[in-house]
Design an enzyme around this catalytic site. Structure first.
Site, PDB file in Angstrom:
ATOM      1  N   GLU A   1       0.004   5.447  13.675  1.00  0.00           N
ATOM      2  CA  GLU A   1       0.256   6.659  12.884  1.00  0.00           C
ATOM      3  C   GLU A   1       0.103   7.910  13.747  1.00  0.00           C
ATOM      4  O   GLU A   1       0.870   8.866  13.610  1.00  0.00           O
ATOM      5  CB  GLU A   1      -0.698   6.715  11.684  1.00  0.00           C
ATOM      6  CG  GLU A   1      -0.401   7.897  10.759  1.00  0.00           C
ATOM      7  CD  GLU A   1      -1.188   7.846   9.451  1.00  0.00           C
ATOM      8  OE1 GLU A   1      -2.116   7.020   9.336  1.00  0.00           O
ATOM      9  OE2 GLU A   1      -0.847   8.628   8.542  1.00  0.00           O
TER      10      GLU A   1
ATOM     11  N   HIS B   1      -9.905   1.533   0.857  1.00  0.00           N
ATOM     12  CA  HIS B   1      -8.452   1.450   0.714  1.00  0.00           C
ATOM     13  C   HIS B   1      -8.104   0.895  -0.670  1.00  0.00           C
ATOM     14  O   HIS B   1      -8.290  -0.298  -0.942  1.00  0.00           O
ATOM     15  CB  HIS B   1      -7.880   0.550   1.813  1.00  0.00           C
ATOM     16  CG  HIS B   1      -6.397   0.607   1.941  1.00  0.00           C
ATOM     17  ND1 HIS B   1      -5.599   1.351   1.104  1.00  0.00           N
ATOM     18  CD2 HIS B   1      -5.555  -0.010   2.812  1.00  0.00           C
ATOM     19  CE1 HIS B   1      -4.343   1.203   1.460  1.00  0.00           C
ATOM     20  NE2 HIS B   1      -4.280   0.383   2.488  1.00  0.00           N
TER      21      HIS B   1
ATOM     22  N   PHE C   1       1.956  -3.383   3.893  1.00  0.00           N
ATOM     23  CA  PHE C   1       2.394  -4.698   4.349  1.00  0.00           C
ATOM     24  C   PHE C   1       3.860  -4.886   3.973  1.00  0.00           C
ATOM     25  O   PHE C   1       4.290  -4.513   2.870  1.00  0.00           O
ATOM     26  CB  PHE C   1       1.574  -5.798   3.666  1.00  0.00           C
ATOM     27  CG  PHE C   1       0.214  -6.076   4.281  1.00  0.00           C
ATOM     28  CD1 PHE C   1      -0.294  -5.297   5.297  1.00  0.00           C
ATOM     29  CD2 PHE C   1      -0.554  -7.148   3.821  1.00  0.00           C
ATOM     30  CE1 PHE C   1      -1.548  -5.558   5.856  1.00  0.00           C
ATOM     31  CE2 PHE C   1      -1.804  -7.427   4.374  1.00  0.00           C
ATOM     32  CZ  PHE C   1      -2.302  -6.626   5.392  1.00  0.00           C
TER      33      PHE C   1
ATOM     34  N   LYS D   1      -9.483   7.717   2.933  1.00  0.00           N
ATOM     35  CA  LYS D   1     -10.023   6.351   2.845  1.00  0.00           C
ATOM     36  C   LYS D   1     -11.372   6.201   3.555  1.00  0.00           C
ATOM     37  O   LYS D   1     -12.076   5.218   3.319  1.00  0.00           O
ATOM     38  CB  LYS D   1      -9.014   5.352   3.412  1.00  0.00           C
ATOM     39  CG  LYS D   1      -7.720   5.279   2.621  1.00  0.00           C
ATOM     40  CD  LYS D   1      -6.733   4.306   3.238  1.00  0.00           C
ATOM     41  CE  LYS D   1      -5.402   4.310   2.509  1.00  0.00           C
ATOM     42  NZ  LYS D   1      -4.605   5.543   2.745  1.00  0.00           N
TER      43      LYS D   1
ATOM     44  N   HIS E   1      -2.406   8.046   6.313  1.00  0.00           N
ATOM     45  CA  HIS E   1      -2.645   6.727   5.706  1.00  0.00           C
ATOM     46  C   HIS E   1      -3.987   6.190   6.220  1.00  0.00           C
ATOM     47  O   HIS E   1      -4.819   5.768   5.438  1.00  0.00           O
ATOM     48  CB  HIS E   1      -1.507   5.779   6.046  1.00  0.00           C
ATOM     49  CG  HIS E   1      -1.601   4.466   5.342  1.00  0.00           C
ATOM     50  ND1 HIS E   1      -1.532   4.352   3.977  1.00  0.00           N
ATOM     51  CD2 HIS E   1      -1.780   3.197   5.813  1.00  0.00           C
ATOM     52  CE1 HIS E   1      -1.656   3.075   3.634  1.00  0.00           C
ATOM     53  NE2 HIS E   1      -1.820   2.355   4.722  1.00  0.00           N
TER      54      HIS E   1
ATOM     55  N   CYS F   1       0.809  -1.223   0.000  1.00  0.00           N
ATOM     56  CA  CYS F   1       0.000   0.000   0.000  1.00  0.00           C
ATOM     57  C   CYS F   1       0.844   1.277   0.000  1.00  0.00           C
ATOM     58  O   CYS F   1       0.295   2.383  -0.063  1.00  0.00           O
ATOM     59  CB  CYS F   1      -0.955  -0.025   1.181  1.00  0.00           C
ATOM     60  SG  CYS F   1      -1.973  -1.524   1.175  1.00  0.00           S
TER      61      CYS F   1
END
Length: 427
Positions: free
Chosen positions: A330, A356, A415, A351, A319, A179
């Site tokens: 975050e 996402h 990831f 998002k 994010h 991502c």
């Protein structure tokens, strides 16, 4: 040689909230959700039954004819349509070609092809093609597999197709960091321009992983929200009732250009990408480092690269996927770098409305930062009703607001422990 400046001169997207930048931006400011019940295939046997589809998508026949459709996976089609919008938006002079010997469709008139490139990201690439052809292999045998399977599924396919379509012969490659792919791609693109390897690069990301395998895989690793009774309420970054992310698809592409090159041709300049930082968590293949230290270092490096102080930041596009660990980590990362100033900076989550889009998400975030700087508005974070413990920043809950953005931070994590951060500022 002094480092050259890099600016954004064109924007293009296709995503669950819109098939153009004006439609996307308008729906963000109106707090609309692009999440809906799943229609791409029958999901009666799946635990999750909703997502951020590009509903009833058909390729634009003016751009992607039947012959080209057979040669491009859905993710490459998204990328090409978004790249076309970005190039048109940038004002580059496109000339239509009719060369039967070449697959090039357009020529950018008056520009040196080897000074223009394509660097884009995708987390997975052509997953639709992989699954379709694997089914044919198992049911009909190896002689029935398409000759286009490899060039359609490879993760660099979209970058190659855009390069061919527009005749861009400079740097051309793809980055796959889950991502964080689009943000890493844009970071690589600005380095290429800064150090005079190119004058102009199309960059961003594309993803189309809403397939049987894609949905199964994310369900099995317990990454997705299960809120089947209220899909549009499912993505709720920083809220105490968040339970995972919502899978989506799309593409976000931008035209990056050397500053003097853009000024010379009279291009509209949205913003400057002034800094880039990237790190690895070295912690877990799917879970982020709980203390946010890897993300914090990426933000710190990006600000150092931009020669700016933490107190210069006055907007963050997070994010923020709506996962319990990720959103808190975050928040900790932002506090680590910005200190007490973190409480004065609006932080929002695109998002919450798009879902996402995985490897494309950084491209969408760059568009949002550019439009926020251009318009003096930042969109709200929908579904944020009750912030969870430890999530105590200004997340712009539920409603857009006027805000003059001077220095924006864009966060993108993936990831594998990939952390990428861009600093985008007004010119």
């Amino acid at each position: 040689m002094s480092r050259r400046r890099v600016v954004i001169t064109g924007l293009g997207t296709i995503n669950p909230l819109g098939r153009s930048v004006p439609e996307f931006w308008g729906n963000l400011l109106e707090e609309k959700s692009g999440i809906r019940p799943w229609t791409l295939f029958d999901v009666k046997d799946y635990k999750v039954k909703f997502g951020g589809e590009i509903h009833q998508y058909q390729p634009n026949p003016q751009l992607i004819d039947k012959r080209l459709q057979r040669r491009m996976d859905r993710y490459s089609q998204f990328a090409l349509e978004a790249a076309y919008e970005a190039i048109v938006d940038s004002g580059l002079p496109l000339k239509k070609l009719d060369d039967k010997e070449s697959e090039q469709a357009y020529h950018i008139d008056g520009y040196e092809p080897f000074r223009m490139g394509v660097i884009m990201g995708s987390g997975i690439g052509g997953l639709n093609e992989y699954e379709d052809q694997h089914e044919i292999l198992l049911t009909k045998g190896p002689t029935r597999v398409s000759p286009f399977v490899i060039p359609k599924l490879m993760v660099n396919s979209a970058a190659g197709q855009i390069s061919i379509y527009f005749g861009m012969r400079g740097q051309n490659f793809a980055i796959a960091t889950a991502c964080a792919s689009a943000a890493n791609a844009m970071g690589s693109a600005i380095r290429s321009i800064q150090y005079d390897d190119a004058d102009l690069i199309i960059s961003g990301g594309s993803e189309a992983a809403m397939t049987r395998m894609g949905l199964s895989g994310f369900i099995q690793c317990m990454a997705l929200s299960n809120r089947n009774d209220a899909p549009q309420k499912a993505c709720r970054p920083w809220d105490k009732d968040r339970d995972g992310f919502v899978i989506a698809e799309g593409a976000g592409m931008i035209v990056l250009e050397e500053y003097e090159h853009a000024k010379k041709r009279g291009a509209r300049i949205y913003a400057e990408i002034a800094g880039y930082g990237a790190t690895g968590d070295a912690f877990n293949i799917t879970a982020p480092c709980p203390d946010g230290s890897g993300a914090a270092k990426a933000i710190e490096l990006a600000l150092k690269d931009a020669k700016l102080n933490p107190t210069d930041v006055n907007y963050i596009n997070a994010h923020a996927t709506s996962t319990p660990l990720g959103d808190l980590g975050e928040t900790l990362a932002i506090k680590t770098v910005l200190g007490q100033h973190a409480y004065k900076v609006p932080v929002n989550a695109t998002k919450s409305m798009t879902g996402h889009t995985l490897g494309a998400s950084g491209g969408l975030a760059a568009i949002v930062c550019a439009k926020s700087i251009q318009t003096g508005k930042i969109h709200g974070t929908i579904n944020l009703d009750s912030p969870s413990e430890g999530c105590d920043l200004d997340y712009v809950p539920n409603h857009a607001r006027d805000h003059k953005v001077k220095v924006a931070v864009l966060n993108s994590f993936g990831f594998g422990g990939h952390n990428a951060c861009l600093v985008i500022k007004a010119v």
